[in-house]
Enzyme design. Sequence first.
Site, short mmCIF file in Angstrom:
data_model
loop_
_atom_site.label_atom_id
_atom_site.label_comp_id
_atom_site.label_asym_id
_atom_site.label_seq_id
_atom_site.Cartn_x
_atom_site.Cartn_y
_atom_site.Cartn_z
N ARG A 237 -8.71 17.59 -7.63
CA ARG A 237 -7.62 17.97 -8.53
C ARG A 237 -6.69 18.99 -7.88
O ARG A 237 -5.46 18.85 -7.92
CB ARG A 237 -8.20 18.53 -9.83
N GLU B 91 -14.12 9.97 -2.82
CA GLU B 91 -15.13 9.30 -2.00
C GLU B 91 -15.21 9.91 -0.61
O GLU B 91 -16.28 10.01 -0.01
CB GLU B 91 -14.81 7.80 -1.91
N ARG B 92 -14.06 10.35 -0.09
CA ARG B 92 -14.00 10.97 1.23
C ARG B 92 -14.74 12.31 1.23
O ARG B 92 -15.44 12.65 2.18
CB ARG B 92 -12.53 11.17 1.62
N GLU C 166 -0.69 10.84 5.54
CA GLU C 166 -2.07 11.29 5.75
C GLU C 166 -2.19 12.70 6.31
O GLU C 166 -3.14 13.42 5.98
CB GLU C 166 -2.83 10.29 6.62
N ASP D 125 -0.23 5.16 1.00
CA ASP D 125 -0.48 6.14 2.07
C ASP D 125 -0.52 5.47 3.44
O ASP D 125 -1.34 4.59 3.69
CB ASP D 125 -1.80 6.87 1.81
N ASP E 21 0.87 -1.17 0.00
CA ASP E 21 0.00 0.00 0.00
C ASP E 21 0.92 1.23 0.00
O ASP E 21 2.13 1.10 0.21
CB ASP E 21 -0.88 -0.03 1.25
N GLY F 247 -9.88 9.72 -2.14
CA GLY F 247 -10.08 11.13 -1.82
C GLY F 247 -11.43 11.67 -2.27
O GLY F 247 -12.11 12.39 -1.52
#
Length: 219
Positions: free
Chosen positions: A73, A54-55, A18, A11, A9, A52
């Site tokens: 973006r 989705e967050r 984070e 992040d 993974d 991101g």
Amino acid sequence: MTLKALIFDVDGTLAETEEAHRNAFMRAFAQAGLNWNWPPKLYRKLLKVSGGRERILAFDPDASPELVAALHRRKTEIYTGMVASGRVMLRPGIERLIAEAREAGIRLAIASTTSRANVVALLGHRSEWFEVIACGEDAARKKPDPQVYHLVLNKMGLPGEDCLALEDSANGVRAARAAGIDVVVSESLYTAGDDFSGALAVFPDLAKVDLERLRHLHR
């Protein structure tokens, strides 16, 4: 079982990213004239949602697709600038572990829900160390869905049992296990103390975890 590949993974696993992501989101919101505030306690909850875009939608389900895209973006531009300035470093043990794996002929891959721009910004020339890099653009369904891991396995031509995933989140553990891949966790700033049921082992970081230890866990 013989360990043939490590799948990382990004992040929280390769680097403690984070807090940089959170700050980049906050700056993007401010520049867009939004009074949105993501303090650390809230951000930890939002990190239960992978991706991101989705967050952002989890925070404001009424946000338009155009706003979400524009915010994400701009956030990516801010974040990659932070990485380029040297504000985000690889976590303890990562570079040494990767070197050990390369020397031993262990194949390397990345399975992440972050954007390719973020991965490239973090790794730079080190991207060439990884045979496969699967990112958020490659998998529409985010972790804990195993889609990104299935994509990596298909590209590498390996079964899950020949691989070991390195993750920092419960969603990552669930995604890897759903793809038939064993998982080792290195807790990160925003995931320490979470429920990592299904992982072979949980470490505070990989500073004292070498390739031989991972091979032993994988057996």
